[in-house]
Design an enzyme around this catalytic site. Sequence first.
Site, PDB file in Angstrom:
ATOM      1  CB  SER A  64       7.083 -13.677  -4.648  1.00 53.16           C
ATOM      2  OG  SER A  64       7.379 -12.298  -4.495  1.00 53.16           O
ATOM      3  N   GLY A 119       2.956  -3.507   2.488  1.00 49.00           N
ATOM      4  CA  GLY A 119       2.579  -3.099   3.835  1.00 49.00           C
ATOM      5  C   GLY A 119       2.661  -1.607   4.080  1.00 49.00           C
ATOM      6  N   GLY A 121       0.503   0.541   2.842  1.00 47.37           N
ATOM      7  CA  GLY A 121      -0.807   1.116   2.561  1.00 47.37           C
ATOM      8  C   GLY A 121      -0.973   1.464   1.095  1.00 47.37           C
ATOM      9  CB  SER A 123      -3.245  -1.519  -2.591  1.00 49.24           C
ATOM     10  OG  SER A 123      -4.258  -2.455  -2.379  1.00 49.24           O
ATOM     11  CG  ASP A 169      -7.137  -1.258  -1.996  1.00 48.16           C
ATOM     12  OD1 ASP A 169      -7.544  -0.077  -2.039  1.00 48.16           O
ATOM     13  OD2 ASP A 169      -6.739  -1.803  -0.952  1.00 48.16           O
ATOM     14  CE1 TYR A 221     -11.121  -1.693   6.058  1.00 48.50           C
ATOM     15  CE2 TYR A 221     -12.169  -3.799   6.548  1.00 48.50           C
ATOM     16  CZ  TYR A 221     -11.941  -2.760   5.681  1.00 48.50           C
ATOM     17  OH  TYR A 221     -12.534  -2.760   4.445  1.00 48.50           O
TER      18      TYR A 221
END
Length: 379
Positions: A64, A119, A121, A123, A169, A221
Amino acid sequence: MSVAGEFTALYGARPEGLWAAPGRVNLIGEYTDFNEGLVLPLALPHTTVAAASRRTDGVLRLHSADADGGVVTLSVEGLAPGSVEGWAAYPAGVAWALRETGHPVTGADVHLASTVPAGAGLSSSAALEVVTALALDDLFSLGLSRPELAVAAQRAENAFVGVPCGVMDQMVSACAADAHALFLDTRDLSYRQVPFDLAAMGLRLLVVDTRVRHALGDGAYAERRAGCEAGARALGVCALREVSAAQLSDSLARLTDETVRRYVRHVVTDNDRVERTVALLDAGDVRAVGPVLGEGHRSLRDDLRVSCPELDLAVEAAEAAGALGARMTGGGFGGSAVVLVEEAAAEPVAAAVVGAFAEAGYRTPRVFPAVPATGARRL
Ligand code: ADP
Ligand code: MG
């Protein structure tokens, strides 16, 4: 250099193909997807791109541009939950999930490059999983449907990476359509594209990335999820989805635990807010969605208690500056908020939020428009 050029430099041959999958914001329907509930997310123009080629020798090589370290080399036969550390667990988990369900994935070379902020939010994890799933599906001619790819991607995150996320997501990253929001029923993964052409209506949806992420999030969560399950058990339903808005007050009266009662109220009212939002969008009454977003934020703040001072400030400052409505989006405890505004008010509202953050001594948020974009695709 192009993503294909980077692939060639890494692996010494040109990739067989390029695929892209987007990040997302959720317009409304938060913490409903593990209650078999309703959600209404949209895909962002920000994507993770994979350049990839098939291998037949059982070797999976992953790289990556957005992660430290070099190429991660794995054996597809050796893939097992817990066996891969760090970011590579997401794409490796997808190969594992596909193989687990009998698909002949015999290795690949993969290079990834993303414009989805990680990070925040938004996704990036689902974008990474879904682009890997689509690339492998194409390379090995698996013929899987979009929901099947999304489920494999979710399974990778749940069982291989070990993050207990719902399926929203991955579904929106796999299935979204340009200029639409995705009305998804997480009970059976049925979905419908709902017109959400903001530009045509003279509107904007701003994303405010607070650039904070409070550590609280992960445990919270799991706790919310357990609380919702306890609520469903106490009410004798298989999931809170079964409780309608009309049944809410009777149901709340039957619950003794104050925390569970708050969680149930959030889930039931947020499912209802999704239905109301879809009805407004179908009717072309997009401006009327604003107040529904505000209601949703207060429910997440007061009933589910997953907001944080930065998200609350983003919402309050946007509303005070004349936004039509705003709410936190995603898991909360940091991450991003969405703000619905008239096009002409977009700049002043964004400036007001940035100003309020400066005054509070918070890190400068990143504000950008969410243009409803298309889901995963071959490039
Ligand atoms: P979000 O999905 O909200 O962005 P997550 O914590 O679920 O946040 O996922 C972020 C993680 O996903 C990163 O820490 C990293 O491990 C992985 N990730 C996402 N995108 C990439 C990418 N392009 N390259 C490498 N890793 C990525
Ligand atoms: Mg994620």
